[in-house]
Design an enzyme around this catalytic site. Sequence first.
Site, PDB file in Angstrom:
ATOM      1  N   GLU A  14      31.703  46.746  59.001  1.00  0.00           N
ATOM      2  CA  GLU A  14      32.306  46.201  57.774  1.00  0.00           C
ATOM      3  C   GLU A  14      33.357  45.150  58.139  1.00  0.00           C
ATOM      4  O   GLU A  14      34.010  45.246  59.179  1.00  0.00           O
ATOM      5  CB  GLU A  14      32.915  47.377  56.977  1.00  0.00           C
ATOM      6  CG  GLU A  14      33.724  47.020  55.751  1.00  0.00           C
ATOM      7  CD  GLU A  14      32.949  46.333  54.641  1.00  0.00           C
ATOM      8  OE1 GLU A  14      32.245  45.352  54.936  1.00  0.00           O
ATOM      9  OE2 GLU A  14      33.096  46.734  53.475  1.00  0.00           O
ATOM     10  N   ASP A  15      33.526  44.164  57.272  1.00  0.00           N
ATOM     11  CA  ASP A  15      34.526  43.126  57.540  1.00  0.00           C
ATOM     12  C   ASP A  15      35.929  43.572  57.173  1.00  0.00           C
ATOM     13  O   ASP A  15      36.876  43.363  57.925  1.00  0.00           O
ATOM     14  CB  ASP A  15      34.166  41.820  56.799  1.00  0.00           C
ATOM     15  CG  ASP A  15      34.044  41.994  55.290  1.00  0.00           C
ATOM     16  OD1 ASP A  15      34.001  43.152  54.803  1.00  0.00           O
ATOM     17  OD2 ASP A  15      33.980  40.974  54.588  1.00  0.00           O
ATOM     18  N   ASP A  34      39.430  47.579  51.918  1.00  0.00           N
ATOM     19  CA  ASP A  34      40.531  47.226  51.026  1.00  0.00           C
ATOM     20  C   ASP A  34      40.885  48.461  50.192  1.00  0.00           C
ATOM     21  O   ASP A  34      41.599  49.344  50.667  1.00  0.00           O
ATOM     22  CB  ASP A  34      40.054  46.033  50.190  1.00  0.00           C
ATOM     23  CG  ASP A  34      41.129  45.415  49.332  1.00  0.00           C
ATOM     24  OD1 ASP A  34      42.313  45.551  49.637  1.00  0.00           O
ATOM     25  OD2 ASP A  34      40.781  44.777  48.316  1.00  0.00           O
ATOM     26  N   LYS A  48      43.086  46.919  55.196  1.00  0.00           N
ATOM     27  CA  LYS A  48      44.232  46.562  54.348  1.00  0.00           C
ATOM     28  C   LYS A  48      44.721  47.839  53.661  1.00  0.00           C
ATOM     29  O   LYS A  48      44.451  48.086  52.478  1.00  0.00           O
ATOM     30  CB  LYS A  48      43.770  45.527  53.310  1.00  0.00           C
ATOM     31  CG  LYS A  48      44.852  44.625  52.791  1.00  0.00           C
ATOM     32  CD  LYS A  48      44.390  43.827  51.604  1.00  0.00           C
ATOM     33  CE  LYS A  48      43.381  42.751  51.903  1.00  0.00           C
ATOM     34  NZ  LYS A  48      42.926  42.049  50.682  1.00  0.00           N
ATOM     35  N   PHE A  71      45.067  37.814  50.837  1.00  0.00           N
ATOM     36  CA  PHE A  71      43.628  37.583  50.728  1.00  0.00           C
ATOM     37  C   PHE A  71      43.131  36.979  52.035  1.00  0.00           C
ATOM     38  O   PHE A  71      43.492  35.874  52.412  1.00  0.00           O
ATOM     39  CB  PHE A  71      43.274  36.689  49.537  1.00  0.00           C
ATOM     40  CG  PHE A  71      41.839  36.869  49.157  1.00  0.00           C
ATOM     41  CD1 PHE A  71      41.469  37.820  48.219  1.00  0.00           C
ATOM     42  CD2 PHE A  71      40.850  36.128  49.788  1.00  0.00           C
ATOM     43  CE1 PHE A  71      40.136  38.029  47.912  1.00  0.00           C
ATOM     44  CE2 PHE A  71      39.514  36.324  49.489  1.00  0.00           C
ATOM     45  CZ  PHE A  71      39.153  37.273  48.545  1.00  0.00           C
ATOM     46  N   ARG A 128      34.253  30.933  55.238  1.00  0.00           N
ATOM     47  CA  ARG A 128      33.582  31.850  56.179  1.00  0.00           C
ATOM     48  C   ARG A 128      33.519  31.266  57.581  1.00  0.00           C
ATOM     49  O   ARG A 128      33.479  31.977  58.559  1.00  0.00           O
ATOM     50  CB  ARG A 128      32.137  32.104  55.742  1.00  0.00           C
ATOM     51  CG  ARG A 128      31.972  33.064  54.608  1.00  0.00           C
ATOM     52  CD  ARG A 128      30.503  33.483  54.505  1.00  0.00           C
ATOM     53  NE  ARG A 128      30.151  33.863  53.157  1.00  0.00           N
ATOM     54  CZ  ARG A 128      30.400  35.052  52.623  1.00  0.00           C
ATOM     55  NH1 ARG A 128      30.994  35.975  53.335  1.00  0.00           N
ATOM     56  NH2 ARG A 128      30.038  35.322  51.386  1.00  0.00           N
TER      57      ARG A 128
HETATM   58  P1  IMP Z   1      36.987  47.558  48.773  1.00  0.00           P
HETATM   59  O1  IMP Z   1      35.858  48.238  48.061  1.00  0.00           O
HETATM   60  O2  IMP Z   1      38.136  47.283  47.844  1.00  0.00           O
HETATM   61  O3  IMP Z   1      37.449  48.310  50.008  1.00  0.00           O
HETATM   62  O4  IMP Z   1      36.515  46.134  49.191  1.00  0.00           O
HETATM   63  C1  IMP Z   1      35.628  45.913  50.195  1.00  0.00           C
HETATM   64  C2  IMP Z   1      35.036  44.543  50.118  1.00  0.00           C
HETATM   65  O5  IMP Z   1      35.803  43.645  49.304  1.00  0.00           O
HETATM   66  C3  IMP Z   1      35.018  43.925  51.485  1.00  0.00           C
HETATM   67  O6  IMP Z   1      33.823  44.217  52.157  1.00  0.00           O
HETATM   68  C4  IMP Z   1      35.126  42.468  51.189  1.00  0.00           C
HETATM   69  O7  IMP Z   1      33.836  41.930  50.967  1.00  0.00           O
HETATM   70  C5  IMP Z   1      35.915  42.406  49.902  1.00  0.00           C
HETATM   71  N1  IMP Z   1      37.321  42.118  50.174  1.00  0.00           N
HETATM   72  C6  IMP Z   1      38.372  42.954  50.084  1.00  0.00           C
HETATM   73  N2  IMP Z   1      39.519  42.358  50.428  1.00  0.00           N
HETATM   74  C7  IMP Z   1      39.188  41.092  50.756  1.00  0.00           C
HETATM   75  C8  IMP Z   1      39.943  39.967  51.241  1.00  0.00           C
HETATM   76  O8  IMP Z   1      41.159  39.994  51.446  1.00  0.00           O
HETATM   77  N3  IMP Z   1      39.214  38.851  51.500  1.00  0.00           N
HETATM   78  C9  IMP Z   1      37.880  38.758  51.301  1.00  0.00           C
HETATM   79  N4  IMP Z   1      37.145  39.777  50.865  1.00  0.00           N
HETATM   80  C10 IMP Z   1      37.795  40.936  50.596  1.00  0.00           C
END
Ligand code: IMP
Length: 177
Positions: A99-100, A103, A131, A152, A165
């Site tokens: 995973e990248d 959040d 994060k 972000f 990207r």
């Molecule tokens: P989550 O479900 O809130 O944990 O979000 C996960 C996904 O949201 C990640 O795989 C990203 O694709 C996107 N995401 C969350 N934070 C960021 C950010 O700061 N920059 C870009 N994409 C984000």
Amino acid sequence: MNGQPKPHILFTREEVEATVNRLAAEVRRDYQGKHPLLIGILKGSFVFMADLIRLLDFPLEVEFITLSSYGRGRSTPGGIKVVKGLRAEVKGRDVLIIEDIVDTGLTISFLLDYLGKKKPASLRLCALTDKPSRRQVPVTIDYLGFTVPNKFIVGYGIDWDERFRYLPDICFVEVED
Ligand code: IMP
């Protein structure tokens, strides 16, 4: 926000390279000889995944999954779903999710649950960035690259509305919610 926000470097390409090397060493240590199935979450993980697997010197399989997208804003959509699924059989495999960014944790919790129901032999998570300040559900990250502030994040495969990207460094941009 009007115009293009300016990306600010958070981690340089050299720091990213060193960290991906460290993660690859950890994965090599744990998965050598296990023929693991690495599942990248599109699109944000593809650059990280490409660099990581070239540092793994044993047989493995690569798959990608697409989940409902994050979109332009910072709010994760309530209903996460699989948009494009897997071809590989998960049952009995040692699965490592790539995973990248974690959040709120909602996306990865959904995927862990989704894959867990397919009865893999093991299921772990490797995340380039975390994060934790925005977490809504607890998530265990088995292999973590960087902890990032509540900004972000863009670059090294991670986008803001499909932009940035291509940046080789991990950066942040100031964007409105
Ligand atoms: P989550 O479900 O809130 O944990 O979000 C996960 C996904 O949201 C990640 O795989 C990203 O694709 C996107 N995401 C969350 N934070 C960021 C950010 O700061 N920059 C870009 N994409 C984000």
